[in-house]
Design an enzyme around this catalytic site. Structure first.
Site, mmCIF file in Angstrom:
data_model
loop_
_atom_site.group_PDB
_atom_site.id
_atom_site.type_symbol
_atom_site.label_atom_id
_atom_site.label_comp_id
_atom_site.label_asym_id
_atom_site.label_seq_id
_atom_site.Cartn_x
_atom_site.Cartn_y
_atom_site.Cartn_z
ATOM 1 N N GLU A 384 0.800 -1.214 0.000
ATOM 2 C CA GLU A 384 0.000 0.000 0.000
ATOM 3 C C GLU A 384 0.837 1.271 0.000
ATOM 4 O O GLU A 384 0.498 2.270 -0.639
ATOM 5 C CB GLU A 384 -0.955 -0.004 1.202
ATOM 6 N N HIS A 451 -11.158 -5.731 9.171
ATOM 7 C CA HIS A 451 -11.853 -5.473 7.913
ATOM 8 C C HIS A 451 -13.112 -4.632 8.134
ATOM 9 O O HIS A 451 -13.946 -4.542 7.241
ATOM 10 C CB HIS A 451 -12.250 -6.789 7.226
#
Length: 645
Positions: A384, A451
């Site tokens: 990322e 998540h």
């Protein structure tokens, strides 16, 4: 002789800086004495229209690109006429005029920017190379690994140059890494690795000139290790007592300026008289430019200008939608927004894990690869930080990008690039950061602690970012298009629970929604509910089942900037305020809204401000536990408490 002049000049500047330090006229200096051959030789090997990303010991890059010393000195002194107008120091700046992009203090992140710059050239089919510097200490950072890995996978024309000067501040190389040579790391990335004598300017120039010419024709990354030695401290205040004397004795014999000088004398190209004349001429020039820089104006305090300069100037007026609309799911509205943006901007690149053939974890980009091609719809390695940095590099080199975090939770490993590079670039040196980061966020799907987080408050406190959070399909499309049009960095939160569970009318074609403008969905007199995201739907459900409650409901839509006028109007109309959000209570964004209301609307309040938020815990996976975690379960009691005043 040209090479010699360019090698000598930064050495004499350095000597002047040491004098100024002793005189107390400057406060800090990062010396590159002994390393000039790398900066000068590599810069000469690059074309003037190719980007170089140096570090804080690479004065020779800037002088070889002919940046006036007066301008550099103004930068180092924090003068108004410096590249950052006094907002940053040393080489923490960029200049499009000279195609130099300076570092930030975190050492490794600029390597990913080089990836993005090179990617723009690759997509545009421009035969160019990009050069980026790093130090031996920074090769331990994740940014180093991620950037080279991405460049390798994508065949990006980047020269990654390691200046191995023996020490990361005071830590020697044998405490930094265990491999014999840093260049050996190239094997693990499947790229070519070359080790050079960094003190031999002809070797540096010759090899990098050859490499640059080759990768312009056959794009690929190359890892170059230049062996050298730092003759001064990490910065002058740190000294060099930790360095054994025998290393100074050995490396002083390899001084790059003296070695090249001796070579030219032996070849009868240079004479002692010419050396003396050249040094005297340069010293006078340096003295004049330094003194002229000292006379440059200091920045004056101007809070309005400082605040305004956090963002790239942009007209935020919305573009009205077409009257023709169709029913679409929240997810499909996002897909349509992306598709229109890709058609509208041929320089827009989408990047994210699994977004190409697979269509993304949530299938939002399904079919995009066939329509727009692999150059612009790019699967990324799981890195990322490098991808956000590459987005900034693309922006620097004339492209736009949308980076998809597979889950908003994973932004934590790209955090530095977002809050220190994207957010601060325009403020520091006036360059846009034309990047949108998509953040699939929120709970309600039993996905657990990693998540499901609502992490918008990680970013709302960072000036320079814009934060949006649509609650309806109409807003999802319009805000996404507005975010992509905006040349500033925008963090775009999209709630996963709403993807397929919520539908609404969405106009066809292109339209935008003004970032920073809230929607007032209901008008009432007893209280106002200020919320965003899934909280909007919790509030609507509550009002539907409690028709006796008269409430004004404000959907903020944007969290940075946020609509203070809409909030103030709601507070004044009702006198009672409930702030509702999915994030945890402590330090959630509601805390900021509450504080602002208390400071600016106190005289209109008939009761304390009540916050209704989720528990101050991580998000559990089990549905019973998750339901109890979420703010929704406490909404009714919070409203009852507020109305009881």
């Amino acid at each position: 002789m040209d090479i010699y002049r360019r090698l000598l000049f930064p050495r004499l500047v350095e000597e002047k800086m040491l004098i100024l330090l002793r005189q107390g006229r400057i406060g800090k200096w990062f010396s590159g004495m002994g390393q000039e051959a790398i900066a000068v030789g590599s810069t000469l090997a690059m074309n003037n229209d190719e980007y170089i990303l140096p570090m804080h010991r690479n004065l020779g890059v800037f002088t070889t690109r002919d940046i006036p010393l007066k301008k550099l000195m103004a930068q180092w002194q924090g003068k108004l006429t410096g590249f950052t107008k006094g907002r940053d120091r040393s080489f923490h700046f960029g200049t499009q005029e000279h195609k130099i992009i300076g570092m930030i203090s975190h050492l490794g992140p600029q390597m990913a920017l080089a990836d993005g710059i090179a990617l723009a050239d690759l997509i545009a089919e421009k035969p160019k190379a990009t050069l980026v510097f790093t130090g031996e200490g920074a090769t331990s950072e994740g940014d180093f690994h991620e950037a080279i890995n991405v460049a390798s996978v994508w065949n990006l024309p980047v020269i990654f140059l390691i200046e191995n000067n023996g020490y990361g501040l005071s830590t020697p190389t044998d405490e930094q890494f265990k491999c014999k040579n840093l260049v050996d790391k190239a094997i693990g990335y499947g790229v070519e690795g070359i080790q050079l004598d960094g003190n031999n300017i002809l070797e540096v120039y010759d090899k990098l000139d050859e490499l640059a010419e080759d990768i312009r024709k056959n794009p690929r990354p190359v890892l170059v290790e230049c062996l050298t030695f730092r003759m001064r401290g990490h910065e002058e205040a740190s000294g060099t007592k930790y360095v054994p004397q025998h290393l100074f004795d050995e490396w002083s014999l390899k001084d790059p300026v003296k070695a090249f000088e001796d070579f030219l004398l032996d070849e009868t190209i240079l004479t002692e008289q010419l050396i003396s004349e050249l040094r005297n001429s340069y010293k006078k020039q340096i003295d004049n430019e330094v003194e002229a820089a000292f006379a440059e104006p200091e920045p004056q305090a101007n809070a309005a200008k400082e605040l305004n300069d956090m963002y790239y100037p942009y007209d935020v007026k919305p573009i009205a939608p077409d009257t023709d609309a169709t029913e679409k799911r929240y997810l499909d509205a996002i897909t349509e927004g992306l598709r229109i943006a890709m058609q509208r901007h041929q320089n827009l690149v989408l990047m994210g894990q699994d977004i190409a053939e697979y269509g993304g974890a949530f299938k939002i980009t399904d079919g995009f690869l066939a329509t727009f091609g692999k150059a612009r719809v790019r699967n990324t390695p799981i890195c990322e930080s490098a991808i956000v940095g590459a987005g900034l590099g693309l922006s620097i080199n004339g492209y736009k990008s949308v980076v998809e975090m597979q889950f908003a939770d994973f932004a934590s490993v790209g955090f530095n690039q977002i809050v220190n590079n994207l957010a601060k670039t325009h403020y520091r040196w006036g360059e846009k950061a034309d990047v949108v980061v998509r953040m699939p966020t929120g709970a309600g799907t039993g996905a657990g602690p990693f998540h499901s987080q609502s992490n918008e408050a990680w970013f709302t406190k960072t000036p320079g970012l814009k934060i949006v959070y649509p609650a309806f399909p109409y807003d999802a499309k319009g805000l996404l298009l507005a975010a992509i049009e905006d040349p500033n960095p925008v963090i775009y939160f999209e709630h996963k629970y709403l993807y397929r569970s919520l539908s609404g009318l969405v106009p066809k074609g292109f339209y935008t929604i003004q970032i920073g403008k809230a929607n007032t969905l209901h008008y009432g007199e007893q209280l106002c509910i200020i919320t965003y995201g899934l909280g909007v739907h919790w509030a609507l459900d509550y009002l539907k089942t409690h028709p006796d409650v008269s409430a004004t409901l404000v959907d903020l839509i944007s969290l940075q900037p946020w609509d203070k006028d809409a909030v103030a109007s709601a507070v004044k109309a009702t006198g009672r305020v409930l702030i509702l959000h999915e994030d945890t209570l402590t330090n959630g964004f509601g805390s900021e809204i509450s504080a602002w209301i208390a400071e600016n609307c106190f005289e209109h309040l008939d009761a304390p401000i009540i916050r209704c938020a989720s528990l101050d815990t991580a998000i559990p996976m089990n549905k019973t536990l998750e339901d109890d975690f979420l703010a929704k379960v406490r909404l009714e009691k919070c409203i009852e408490k507020l109305l009881a005043y």
